[in-house]
Design a protein around this motif. Structure first.
Motif, PDB file in Angstrom:
ATOM      1  N   ALA A 125       0.836  -1.208   0.000  1.00  0.00           N
ATOM      2  CA  ALA A 125       0.000   0.000   0.000  1.00  0.00           C
ATOM      3  C   ALA A 125       0.868   1.254   0.000  1.00  0.00           C
ATOM      4  CB  ALA A 125      -0.938  -0.008   1.206  1.00  0.00           C
ATOM      5  N   LEU A 126       1.927   1.256   0.796  1.00  0.00           N
ATOM      6  CA  LEU A 126       2.834   2.405   0.827  1.00  0.00           C
ATOM      7  C   LEU A 126       3.585   2.549  -0.492  1.00  0.00           C
ATOM      8  CD1 LEU A 126       4.216   2.181   4.464  1.00  0.00           C
ATOM      9  CD2 LEU A 126       2.668   3.913   3.530  1.00  0.00           C
ATOM     10  N   ALA A 127       3.990   1.440  -1.091  1.00  0.00           N
ATOM     11  CA  ALA A 127       4.675   1.486  -2.380  1.00  0.00           C
ATOM     12  C   ALA A 127       3.752   2.066  -3.447  1.00  0.00           C
ATOM     13  CB  ALA A 127       5.160   0.093  -2.776  1.00  0.00           C
ATOM     14  N   ARG A 128       2.497   1.681  -3.419  1.00  0.00           N
ATOM     15  CA  ARG A 128       1.539   2.225  -4.388  1.00  0.00           C
ATOM     16  C   ARG A 128       1.324   3.719  -4.162  1.00  0.00           C
ATOM     17  NH1 ARG A 128      -0.881  -1.340  -7.596  1.00  0.00           N
ATOM     18  NH2 ARG A 128      -0.559  -3.532  -7.148  1.00  0.00           N
ATOM     19  N   ASP A 129       1.243   4.136  -2.903  1.00  0.00           N
ATOM     20  CA  ASP A 129       1.121   5.570  -2.597  1.00  0.00           C
ATOM     21  C   ASP A 129       2.368   6.319  -3.061  1.00  0.00           C
ATOM     22  OD1 ASP A 129      -1.399   5.264  -1.480  1.00  0.00           O
ATOM     23  OD2 ASP A 129      -0.692   5.395   0.602  1.00  0.00           O
ATOM     24  N   ALA A 130       3.543   5.756  -2.810  1.00  0.00           N
ATOM     25  CA  ALA A 130       4.796   6.395  -3.219  1.00  0.00           C
ATOM     26  C   ALA A 130       4.864   6.500  -4.740  1.00  0.00           C
ATOM     27  CB  ALA A 130       5.994   5.622  -2.676  1.00  0.00           C
ATOM     28  N   ALA A 131       4.401   5.474  -5.450  1.00  0.00           N
ATOM     29  CA  ALA A 131       4.391   5.511  -6.912  1.00  0.00           C
ATOM     30  C   ALA A 131       3.473   6.622  -7.414  1.00  0.00           C
ATOM     31  CB  ALA A 131       3.954   4.155  -7.472  1.00  0.00           C
ATOM     32  N   LEU A 132       2.321   6.755  -6.788  1.00  0.00           N
ATOM     33  CA  LEU A 132       1.383   7.821  -7.147  1.00  0.00           C
ATOM     34  C   LEU A 132       2.012   9.194  -6.931  1.00  0.00           C
ATOM     35  CD1 LEU A 132      -1.595   8.431  -7.979  1.00  0.00           C
ATOM     36  CD2 LEU A 132      -2.116   8.451  -5.545  1.00  0.00           C
ATOM     37  N   VAL A 133       2.673   9.356  -5.804  1.00  0.00           N
ATOM     38  CA  VAL A 133       3.338  10.621  -5.482  1.00  0.00           C
ATOM     39  C   VAL A 133       4.455  10.897  -6.485  1.00  0.00           C
ATOM     40  CG1 VAL A 133       4.887  11.717  -3.804  1.00  0.00           C
ATOM     41  CG2 VAL A 133       2.732  10.693  -3.040  1.00  0.00           C
ATOM     42  N   LEU A 134       5.303   9.918  -6.747  1.00  0.00           N
ATOM     43  CA  LEU A 134       6.406  10.125  -7.684  1.00  0.00           C
ATOM     44  C   LEU A 134       5.892  10.473  -9.080  1.00  0.00           C
ATOM     45  CD1 LEU A 134       8.922   7.368  -6.578  1.00  0.00           C
ATOM     46  CD2 LEU A 134       9.305   9.841  -6.559  1.00  0.00           C
ATOM     47  N   LYS A 135       4.829   9.800  -9.504  1.00  0.00           N
ATOM     48  CA  LYS A 135       4.256  10.104 -10.820  1.00  0.00           C
ATOM     49  C   LYS A 135       3.779  11.551 -10.861  1.00  0.00           C
ATOM     50  CE  LYS A 135       1.031   8.430 -14.261  1.00  0.00           C
ATOM     51  NZ  LYS A 135       0.016   7.460 -14.598  1.00  0.00           N
ATOM     52  N   SER A 136       3.134  11.999  -9.787  1.00  0.00           N
ATOM     53  CA  SER A 136       2.619  13.376  -9.753  1.00  0.00           C
ATOM     54  C   SER A 136       3.743  14.410  -9.680  1.00  0.00           C
ATOM     55  CB  SER A 136       1.656  13.564  -8.582  1.00  0.00           C
ATOM     56  OG  SER A 136       2.348  13.625  -7.362  1.00  0.00           O
ATOM     57  N   LEU A 137       4.918  13.985  -9.226  1.00  0.00           N
ATOM     58  CA  LEU A 137       6.072  14.886  -9.116  1.00  0.00           C
ATOM     59  C   LEU A 137       7.011  14.794 -10.325  1.00  0.00           C
ATOM     60  CD1 LEU A 137       6.904  14.395  -5.327  1.00  0.00           C
ATOM     61  CD2 LEU A 137       5.812  16.378  -6.403  1.00  0.00           C
ATOM     62  N   GLY A 138       6.557  14.155 -11.380  1.00  0.00           N
ATOM     63  CA  GLY A 138       7.360  14.085 -12.586  1.00  0.00           C
ATOM     64  C   GLY A 138       8.242  12.856 -12.705  1.00  0.00           C
ATOM     65  N   GLY A 139       8.112  11.915 -11.783  1.00  0.00           N
ATOM     66  CA  GLY A 139       8.835  10.651 -11.900  1.00  0.00           C
ATOM     67  C   GLY A 139       9.946  10.422 -10.906  1.00  0.00           C
ATOM     68  N   SER A 140      10.463  11.497 -10.289  1.00  0.00           N
ATOM     69  CA  SER A 140      11.489  11.296  -9.270  1.00  0.00           C
ATOM     70  C   SER A 140      11.444  12.442  -8.268  1.00  0.00           C
ATOM     71  CB  SER A 140      12.884  11.192  -9.895  1.00  0.00           C
ATOM     72  OG  SER A 140      13.302  12.424 -10.406  1.00  0.00           O
ATOM     73  N   LEU A 168      -1.160  12.498   1.864  1.00  0.00           N
ATOM     74  CA  LEU A 168      -2.153  11.711   1.145  1.00  0.00           C
ATOM     75  C   LEU A 168      -2.926  10.807   2.096  1.00  0.00           C
ATOM     76  CD1 LEU A 168      -3.218  10.841  -1.687  1.00  0.00           C
ATOM     77  CD2 LEU A 168      -1.365   9.170  -1.724  1.00  0.00           C
ATOM     78  N   ARG A 169      -2.214  10.152   2.991  1.00  0.00           N
ATOM     79  CA  ARG A 169      -2.865   9.250   3.942  1.00  0.00           C
ATOM     80  C   ARG A 169      -3.750  10.026   4.922  1.00  0.00           C
ATOM     81  NH1 ARG A 169      -1.107   4.093   3.812  1.00  0.00           N
ATOM     82  NH2 ARG A 169      -1.468   3.684   6.005  1.00  0.00           N
ATOM     83  N   ARG A 170      -3.279  11.175   5.375  1.00  0.00           N
ATOM     84  CA  ARG A 170      -4.106  12.002   6.277  1.00  0.00           C
ATOM     85  C   ARG A 170      -5.368  12.473   5.571  1.00  0.00           C
ATOM     86  NH1 ARG A 170       1.117  14.313   7.807  1.00  0.00           N
ATOM     87  NH2 ARG A 170       1.660  13.451   9.841  1.00  0.00           N
ATOM     88  N   GLN A 171      -5.220  12.848   4.311  1.00  0.00           N
ATOM     89  CA  GLN A 171      -6.362  13.313   3.526  1.00  0.00           C
ATOM     90  C   GLN A 171      -7.424  12.215   3.406  1.00  0.00           C
ATOM     91  OE1 GLN A 171      -5.461  14.233  -0.588  1.00  0.00           O
ATOM     92  NE2 GLN A 171      -7.002  15.847  -0.610  1.00  0.00           N
ATOM     93  N   ARG A 172      -6.982  10.975   3.354  1.00  0.00           N
ATOM     94  CA  ARG A 172      -7.914   9.840   3.282  1.00  0.00           C
ATOM     95  C   ARG A 172      -8.419   9.421   4.654  1.00  0.00           C
ATOM     96  NH1 ARG A 172      -4.115   6.754  -0.814  1.00  0.00           N
ATOM     97  NH2 ARG A 172      -3.252   5.997   1.134  1.00  0.00           N
ATOM     98  N   GLY A 173      -7.968  10.108   5.700  1.00  0.00           N
ATOM     99  CA  GLY A 173      -8.407   9.788   7.051  1.00  0.00           C
ATOM    100  C   GLY A 173      -7.660   8.631   7.683  1.00  0.00           C
ATOM    101  N   GLU A 174      -6.520   8.273   7.124  1.00  0.00           N
ATOM    102  CA  GLU A 174      -5.728   7.163   7.656  1.00  0.00           C
ATOM    103  C   GLU A 174      -4.731   7.681   8.681  1.00  0.00           C
ATOM    104  OE1 GLU A 174      -4.018   4.945   4.386  1.00  0.00           O
ATOM    105  OE2 GLU A 174      -5.844   5.207   3.232  1.00  0.00           O
TER     106      GLU A 174
END
Length: 85
Positions: free
Chosen positions: A12-27, A40-46
């Motif tokens: 789950a964290l790897a998927r979140d990190a991938a989403l973040v990296l994609k939104s930041l241009g890949g790295s 992101l996790r706080r926004q989802r209430g986690e």
């Protein structure tokens, strides 16, 4: 009746990190990814625990088919090299 498999915390964290990296241009720098995943996790209430950073780095290492260090070992920069299926 088939139950859907719940992802592990590292997946789950790897998927979140991938989403973040994609939104930041890949790295991005490790600390930026950690901060963005926490937001992101706080926004989802986690819940965001004090070990989140360590777990994200562990997820980067565990899912090495998705992530790489473009500047080599010892670098704190991570890049998305393949999107999670």
């Amino acid at each position: 009746m088939s139950a859907t498999k719940q992802p592990t915390i590292l997946e789950a964290l790897a998927r979140d990190a991938a989403l973040v990296l994609k939104s930041l241009g890949g790295s991005a720098h490790e600390s930026t990814v950690i901060d963005c995943v926490a937001a992101l996790r706080r926004q989802r209430g986690e819940t965001v625990g004090p070990d989140l950073g360590r777990l994200i780095v562990e997820a980067f290492q565990r899912y090495s088919e998705w992530f790489a260090r473009p500047f080599g070992e010892g670098s704190k920069r991570w890049a998305l090299i393949a999107e999670p299926a």
